[in-house]
Design a protein around this motif. Structure first.
Motif, mmCIF file in Angstrom:
data_model
loop_
_atom_site.group_PDB
_atom_site.id
_atom_site.type_symbol
_atom_site.label_atom_id
_atom_site.label_comp_id
_atom_site.label_asym_id
_atom_site.label_seq_id
_atom_site.Cartn_x
_atom_site.Cartn_y
_atom_site.Cartn_z
ATOM 1 N N LEU A 51 0.837 -1.201 0.000
ATOM 2 C CA LEU A 51 0.000 0.000 0.000
ATOM 3 C C LEU A 51 0.872 1.251 0.000
ATOM 4 N N ARG A 52 1.904 1.273 0.815
ATOM 5 C CA ARG A 52 2.802 2.423 0.896
ATOM 6 C C ARG A 52 3.448 2.713 -0.461
ATOM 7 N N VAL A 53 3.962 1.687 -1.101
ATOM 8 C CA VAL A 53 4.616 1.852 -2.406
ATOM 9 C C VAL A 53 3.608 2.328 -3.447
ATOM 10 N N LEU A 54 2.426 1.750 -3.439
ATOM 11 C CA LEU A 54 1.384 2.146 -4.386
ATOM 12 C C LEU A 54 1.002 3.614 -4.194
ATOM 13 N N LEU A 55 0.750 4.010 -2.968
ATOM 14 C CA LEU A 55 0.388 5.402 -2.704
ATOM 15 C C LEU A 55 1.512 6.363 -3.091
ATOM 16 N N MET A 56 2.742 6.005 -2.799
ATOM 17 C CA MET A 56 3.868 6.853 -3.157
ATOM 18 C C MET A 56 3.931 7.061 -4.669
ATOM 19 N N HIS A 57 3.739 6.001 -5.430
ATOM 20 C CA HIS A 57 3.800 6.120 -6.883
ATOM 21 C C HIS A 57 2.597 6.880 -7.453
ATOM 22 N N LEU A 58 1.445 6.725 -6.835
ATOM 23 C CA LEU A 58 0.295 7.529 -7.269
ATOM 24 C C LEU A 58 0.553 9.015 -7.009
ATOM 25 N N LEU A 59 1.175 9.330 -5.889
ATOM 26 C CA LEU A 59 1.528 10.721 -5.601
ATOM 27 C C LEU A 59 2.544 11.252 -6.617
ATOM 28 N N LYS A 60 3.565 10.462 -6.878
ATOM 29 C CA LYS A 60 4.560 10.891 -7.860
ATOM 30 C C LYS A 60 3.900 11.106 -9.220
ATOM 31 N N TYR A 61 3.030 10.192 -9.591
ATOM 32 C CA TYR A 61 2.345 10.285 -10.883
ATOM 33 C C TYR A 61 1.508 11.566 -10.958
ATOM 34 N N LYS A 62 0.847 11.895 -9.868
ATOM 35 C CA LYS A 62 -0.033 13.070 -9.840
ATOM 36 C C LYS A 62 0.757 14.376 -9.785
ATOM 37 N N GLU A 91 -2.565 6.096 7.789
ATOM 38 C CA GLU A 91 -1.186 6.049 8.272
ATOM 39 C C GLU A 91 -0.220 5.722 7.128
ATOM 40 N N SER A 92 -0.618 4.804 6.271
ATOM 41 C CA SER A 92 0.219 4.451 5.120
ATOM 42 C C SER A 92 0.349 5.622 4.158
ATOM 43 N N TYR A 93 -0.727 6.388 4.033
ATOM 44 C CA TYR A 93 -0.654 7.575 3.175
ATOM 45 C C TYR A 93 0.375 8.558 3.733
ATOM 46 N N ALA A 147 3.703 7.303 2.825
ATOM 47 C CA ALA A 147 3.913 7.456 1.384
ATOM 48 C C ALA A 147 4.192 8.908 1.025
ATOM 49 N N ARG A 148 3.535 9.798 1.688
ATOM 50 C CA ARG A 148 3.734 11.238 1.480
ATOM 51 C C ARG A 148 5.190 11.609 1.788
ATOM 52 N N GLU A 149 5.707 11.135 2.908
ATOM 53 C CA GLU A 149 7.103 11.389 3.271
ATOM 54 C C GLU A 149 8.061 10.754 2.263
ATOM 55 N N LEU A 150 7.765 9.518 1.878
ATOM 56 C CA LEU A 150 8.620 8.829 0.915
ATOM 57 C C LEU A 150 8.615 9.537 -0.437
ATOM 58 N N ALA A 151 7.445 9.999 -0.861
ATOM 59 C CA ALA A 151 7.352 10.706 -2.145
ATOM 60 C C ALA A 151 8.149 12.002 -2.091
ATOM 61 N N ALA A 152 8.076 12.713 -0.978
ATOM 62 C CA ALA A 152 8.856 13.945 -0.836
ATOM 63 C C ALA A 152 10.351 13.633 -0.887
ATOM 64 N N ASP A 153 10.765 12.592 -0.185
ATOM 65 C CA ASP A 153 12.176 12.201 -0.189
ATOM 66 C C ASP A 153 12.636 11.807 -1.596
ATOM 67 N N GLU A 154 11.840 11.003 -2.271
ATOM 68 C CA GLU A 154 12.256 10.485 -3.575
ATOM 69 C C GLU A 154 12.225 11.541 -4.673
ATOM 70 N N GLU A 193 -4.134 15.052 3.673
ATOM 71 C CA GLU A 193 -5.092 13.943 3.562
ATOM 72 C C GLU A 193 -4.968 13.342 2.168
ATOM 73 N N SER A 194 -5.149 12.063 2.055
ATOM 74 C CA SER A 194 -5.000 11.392 0.771
ATOM 75 C C SER A 194 -5.946 11.977 -0.283
ATOM 76 N N PRO A 195 -5.396 12.324 -1.441
ATOM 77 C CA PRO A 195 -6.258 12.790 -2.526
ATOM 78 C C PRO A 195 -6.942 11.626 -3.248
ATOM 79 N N PHE A 196 -6.637 10.419 -2.825
ATOM 80 C CA PHE A 196 -7.181 9.210 -3.442
ATOM 81 C C PHE A 196 -8.074 8.481 -2.444
ATOM 82 N N THR A 197 -9.170 7.967 -2.926
ATOM 83 C CA THR A 197 -10.023 7.138 -2.085
ATOM 84 C C THR A 197 -9.484 5.709 -2.079
ATOM 85 N N VAL A 198 -9.954 4.935 -1.141
ATOM 86 C CA VAL A 198 -9.590 3.517 -1.098
ATOM 87 C C VAL A 198 -9.974 2.847 -2.418
#
Length: 162
Positions: A62-73, A114-116, A119-126, A137-142
């Motif tokens: 979930l963390r990896v998926l959310l991070m990549h969705l953030l990067k994509y967006k 919590e995973s979001y 992922a938010r921190e990881l996306a900022a780092d990456e 707050e997550s811009p994506f729904t479950v």
């Protein structure tokens, strides 16, 4: 020492020496109904560990998926096929988890926010982008996160900068 006690002791020591043989031996004891000879203590520990491993894998996917969705967006100019692959792969992993362990869906919902944050921190780092770019707050729904056809639209980054 009775014969069953000596067998149980031998099986328990096998756990440390040859895990696969220990596992096969206990499986055979179960199949044969030789319950008194099963290494209950180590078997319970392994079963509990399996449950933890399933939860850890789900959280990681979930963390990896959310991070990549953030990067994509938030980095549309850097979108790659590798990101699309990662999004698709981790969605598949989550679907497979829910197929084999549907009861973990509730856990997924519980850890989503919590995973979001992770992922938010990881996306900022990456990406090297400020964490303020990514909404608190997550811009994506479950449902969107699990939807195999969903990809986030490009975002106007200025809307999140304070």
């Amino acid at each position: 020492m009775t014969n069953i006690q000596s067998i149980t002791t031998a099986i328990a020591s096998l756990y440390e020496q040859d895990f696969y043989m220990w596992l096969q031996t206990n499986i055979n004891f179960l199949k044969e109904g030789r319950f008194a000879e099963i290494d209950i203590e180590n078997l319970l520990e392994e079963l509990e560990s399996m449950g933890r491993s399933e939860k850890n894998a789900l959280t990681s996917n979930l963390r990896v998926l959310l991070m990549h969705l953030l990067k994509y967006k938030y980095q549309p100019e850097k979108r790659t096929n590798s990101w699309l692959y990662t999004i698709r792969e981790h969605r598949k992993r989550l679907r497979e988890t829910f197929k084999t362990s549907p009861s973990l869906y509730r856990f997924f919902e519980d850890i989503f926010n919590e995973s979001y944050q992770d992922a938010r921190e990881l996306a900022a780092d990456e990406t090297g982008l400020s964490i303020k770019i990514f909404p608190p707050e997550s811009p994506f729904t479950v449902e969107e996160v699990l939807n195999p056809d969903f990809l986030p639209p490009e975002n106007d980054r200025s809307e999140n900068i304070e």
